[in-house]
Structures are given as C-alpha cells and as structure tokens.
Design an enzyme around this catalytic site. Structure first.
Site, PDB file in Angstrom:
ATOM      1  N   THR A  36     -17.434  70.120 -10.024  1.00 47.32           N
ATOM      2  CA  THR A  36     -18.293  69.151  -9.349  1.00 47.32           C
ATOM      3  C   THR A  36     -19.685  69.190  -9.974  1.00 47.32           C
ATOM      4  O   THR A  36     -20.263  70.259 -10.153  1.00 47.32           O
ATOM      5  CB  THR A  36     -18.380  69.480  -7.848  1.00 47.32           C
ATOM      6  OG1 THR A  36     -17.090  69.273  -7.266  1.00 47.32           O
ATOM      7  CG2 THR A  36     -19.395  68.610  -7.143  1.00 47.32           C
ATOM      8  N   HIS A 188      -5.557  68.535  -5.859  1.00 51.21           N
ATOM      9  CA  HIS A 188      -6.346  69.743  -5.597  1.00 51.21           C
ATOM     10  C   HIS A 188      -5.845  70.415  -4.323  1.00 51.21           C
ATOM     11  O   HIS A 188      -6.112  69.962  -3.214  1.00 51.21           O
ATOM     12  CB  HIS A 188      -7.821  69.355  -5.454  1.00 51.21           C
ATOM     13  CG  HIS A 188      -8.776  70.499  -5.595  1.00 51.21           C
ATOM     14  ND1 HIS A 188      -8.377  71.807  -5.676  1.00 51.21           N
ATOM     15  CD2 HIS A 188     -10.149  70.524  -5.679  1.00 51.21           C
ATOM     16  CE1 HIS A 188      -9.450  72.592  -5.802  1.00 51.21           C
ATOM     17  NE2 HIS A 188     -10.526  71.829  -5.802  1.00 51.21           N
ATOM     18  N   ASN A 191      -9.309  76.086  -3.316  1.00 54.08           N
ATOM     19  CA  ASN A 191     -10.751  76.231  -3.071  1.00 54.08           C
ATOM     20  C   ASN A 191     -11.210  75.820  -1.676  1.00 54.08           C
ATOM     21  O   ASN A 191     -12.340  75.387  -1.483  1.00 54.08           O
ATOM     22  CB  ASN A 191     -11.545  75.471  -4.133  1.00 54.08           C
ATOM     23  CG  ASN A 191     -11.379  76.069  -5.512  1.00 54.08           C
ATOM     24  OD1 ASN A 191     -10.672  77.053  -5.679  1.00 54.08           O
ATOM     25  ND2 ASN A 191     -11.999  75.478  -6.501  1.00 54.08           N
ATOM     26  N   TYR A 193     -10.212  73.371   0.358  1.00 52.42           N
ATOM     27  CA  TYR A 193     -10.211  71.962   0.737  1.00 52.42           C
ATOM     28  C   TYR A 193      -8.926  71.614   1.522  1.00 52.42           C
ATOM     29  O   TYR A 193      -8.183  72.495   1.914  1.00 52.42           O
ATOM     30  CB  TYR A 193     -10.440  71.090  -0.487  1.00 52.42           C
ATOM     31  CG  TYR A 193     -11.786  71.396  -1.131  1.00 52.42           C
ATOM     32  CD1 TYR A 193     -12.952  71.392  -0.357  1.00 52.42           C
ATOM     33  CD2 TYR A 193     -11.900  71.731  -2.472  1.00 52.42           C
ATOM     34  CE1 TYR A 193     -14.190  71.702  -0.916  1.00 52.42           C
ATOM     35  CE2 TYR A 193     -13.135  72.040  -3.033  1.00 52.42           C
ATOM     36  CZ  TYR A 193     -14.275  72.026  -2.259  1.00 52.42           C
ATOM     37  OH  TYR A 193     -15.499  72.341  -2.804  1.00 52.42           O
ATOM     38  N   ASN A 245      -8.462  82.990  -2.386  1.00 49.77           N
ATOM     39  CA  ASN A 245      -9.810  83.102  -2.948  1.00 49.77           C
ATOM     40  C   ASN A 245     -10.903  83.004  -1.884  1.00 49.77           C
ATOM     41  O   ASN A 245     -12.076  83.236  -2.182  1.00 49.77           O
ATOM     42  CB  ASN A 245     -10.046  82.091  -4.075  1.00 49.77           C
ATOM     43  CG  ASN A 245     -10.233  80.664  -3.603  1.00 49.77           C
ATOM     44  OD1 ASN A 245     -10.084  80.344  -2.434  1.00 49.77           O
ATOM     45  ND2 ASN A 245     -10.552  79.774  -4.531  1.00 49.77           N
TER      46      ASN A 245
END
Length: 372
Positions: A36, A188, A191, A193, A245
C-alpha cells in the site's frame, strides 16, 4: 548503501530463469510484493502510479497494492478501487505502461473488513460506511484516516445475503481487472483483512456455516477464490495467506490446523499460485509447501532488508518457486538487475512510504541513471 550476497553463482541463478505461473509466462522468479502506497487520490489510479509500476517492470511478476473491490472494502485513504468505470480506465494506463516495459502485473483484491473507518469512505463521497466483518467484534488498535489516526470502530456483522454480495463484489472486481488489462488477480487472504478475519476465531464468532469449526471458517476464503477463478480462469487467480502473523488483531491458536486444511482444499483447483507470507509461522512453510502441488511464492521472514538477497538460496533449496520482495522494490526499481549482479541496494525512506507526492515514490534512481 550496502552490498549483498551476489546471485550470480550456480545455486541461485534459478531466480533469474523463466517460469510458467498459471496462464502467465514470467521472465524471472523475483516478485514485487503488494505494498500500500496511498497515492490513488480519490481511489482512482494516477499517472505517477503508472510510472511507479512501469519502473519496476523488471520483476518477473508485479502484484499491485491492495485494491478494494467495493466502497465498503476501503480501509485507508487514497487506496485504489476496481469498482467504477473511472478506476478501470485509469488502471488501463498502468497496465499498458507495465506491458510496454515488458512486465507482467496482477491486481491484488483487498477488502479490509473491520480495518477501516467511516470517515475514510465519507471523504471520497461513498458515505460514512461502517466497516463490515464476520462478527461485530472491534479490532484493538487504530487506523489512518483522512484526519489522522483514529480508533478502530465496531464493525457490522455481515448477513448471509451480504456475504453472497461480497463474494459477488470480488467477482466483479476480478472481471474489471481483466478489462483493465491485468494479467490476473491475487485474492488477499492475509494480514488481518476480511478473508483473514473469517479464518481467525477471535474475529469470527459466528455460529452459522461461516464460523465455529475450521471447515466453516475456511469456507469464505474458498468460496471467494472459487468464484473469482470461475469468472476469470483459475490460471489467472492467486491467493495470499499469512498464517499467525497477528496483523489486524487476528489471533489464530489453531493456525497449524487451519492453513494446511485450507491449502489442501484449494490444491488441485489449477490456481496460478499460492503466495505465502512466512513471518507469523515460518515453521509451517515446509508443511504448506508439501500440501501445495502448484506454484508457491514465498515472502520469506527476514527482518533486515539489506540481507534479503540471501533469500534467493531458498529457491535453490526448493522452499518455493518464486520469492517476493517488498521494501527493496520501493528504493530499487531495478531490483532484479541488482540482485543478479550483486550491485549495491538502496534503503527506502519509509517516512515517505505512505501518501505524499512523487518524492519517495518515483524518484528512486536505477543504477543506469546513477551511472549516467
């Protein structure tokens, strides 16, 4: 600048060999990781973005920054979408520039779920949309908004009908990506989301078929990936995951069960690739590698960006088929050439990583420019 291990020996030369990835023929195995950068003012890609990606077309594959598939999927200011005609037309300028430079590029479809704020969507004229998630559970932390940092809000739990509509949004965005000239898409699922939120039991507290058991929690990711693959072709569809993570306040005590099951379920569907972010659970890499018979892109755990060149050995060791690099591509538009020759690597100025103008974005020189 610091020199790194050269990649010109016989064991790491594999990094610079071509490879077929789904329907794509890549000229090397070095991948530009999605990052990003907050330069899509008003959610529409800019000319600077076309320059930025074209400068880095030496990568075997470019994966774009996260692109929201719908207005409510936007989590941060100035991130691009793929849900309007203006966005499609602007992305076409980006893909034309990359293809003109000989590159290959896929769009990463990123719905941020509960990581967002109503003021961000309000600022672009979409209304003050409350973020959505598997459950109405607020993530601990803050998020950047047009007015600065703000506490994350309690999201609205998606209904069954809204889950179906969200999957349809991913499909539409994937079709829009192909219309915009992309070579494929990456879904995606990492992370912290939306897809990751469905996988994590602290974010997903549903008691219906989308939550509870491992089989239920992986269902949303599988259905999004299947729907996108059905729409644009499995050979143009990839998936990114990041076991344990912790980003986005995701807690995954059973990640060692969830991710092997997810990967085994998706294996054999003919997907272009699986993109594994290793940082949260590096011990799981060989397990997932064994469970996945397709192409594996590895974003390897390595805290020091100037030692990332040493990652290339992992291709020779068979840990992955391709390696993705993030921060090094910010400051080294010609990263592949630098890794191949053992040239010095520039360190990015991370104070200019997010937002701003061309500085810290498209003004990093290549070695040819420096020599000239």
């Amino acid at each position: 600048m610091t020199n790194v291990t050269t990649a010109t020996n016989t064991t790491t030369a594999i990094a610079f060999e071509p490879i077929a990835v789904g329907d794509m023929e890549l000229r090397n195995r070095v991948v530009m990781s999605p990052m990003t950068r907050n330069r899509a003012f008003g959610t529409v890609p800019t000319d600077d973005m076309a320059t930025y990606y074209a400068q880095r077309a030496g990568a075997g594959l470019i994966i774009t920054e996260g692109v929201q598939p719908s207005p409510v999927g936007q989590g941060y200011p100035d991130t691009p979408g793929l849900h309007s005609a203006a966005q499609i037309a602007a992305w076409r300028r980006v893909t034309d520039a990359v293809h003109g430079a000989g590159g290959t590029i896929v769009a990463q479809l990123m719905h941020t779920g509960r990581i967002g704020h109503p003021s961000t969507t309000q600022a672009v004229g979409a209304g003050a949309l409350v973020p959505v998630a598997p459950s109405a559970v607020r993530a601990d932390g803050q998020v950047f908004t047009p007015a600065g940092r703000a506490d994350l809000v309690t999201p609205r739990a998606l209904s069954e009908a809204e889950i179906a509509a969200t999957i349809a949004d991913f499909v539409t965005a994937a079709r829009n990506a192909i219309a915009a000239g992309f070579d494929g898409v990456e879904v995606h699922g990492a992370n912290g989301y939306l897809l990751h939120q469905f996988l994590a039991p602290n974010a997903n507290q549903r008691s219906d078929r989308w939550g509870g058991s491992v089989e239920n929690r992986i269902r949303f990711t599988i259905e999004v990936v299947d729907a996108v693959a059905d729409a644009i072709g499995a050979g143009r569809t990839g998936l990114r995951i990041s076991p344990a993570n912790g980003l986005g306040d995701t807690v995954e005590p059973d990640h060692d069960i969830v991710y092997p099951m997810l990967v085994k379920e998706l294996d054999g569907r003919g997907l272009a690739y699986l993109h594994l972010v290793e940082a949260g659970a590096p011990q799981l890499t060989p397990v997932l590698r064994a469970a996945w018979n397709g192409v594996l892109i590895l974003n390897a755990a390595d805290p020091d960006p100037l030692t990332h060149g040493a990652r290339l050995q992992r291709l020779a060791d068979g840990h992955a088929d391709l390696l993705s690099f993030g921060r090094l591509f910010i400051a080294n538009p010609d990263l592949v050439d630098r890794l191949a020759t053992g040239a010095p690597l520039a360190v990015p100025d991370l104070s200019k990583a997010y937002g701003g103008d061309h500085r810290g974005y498209i003004d990093y020189p290549s070695l040819v420019a420096v020599a000239g």
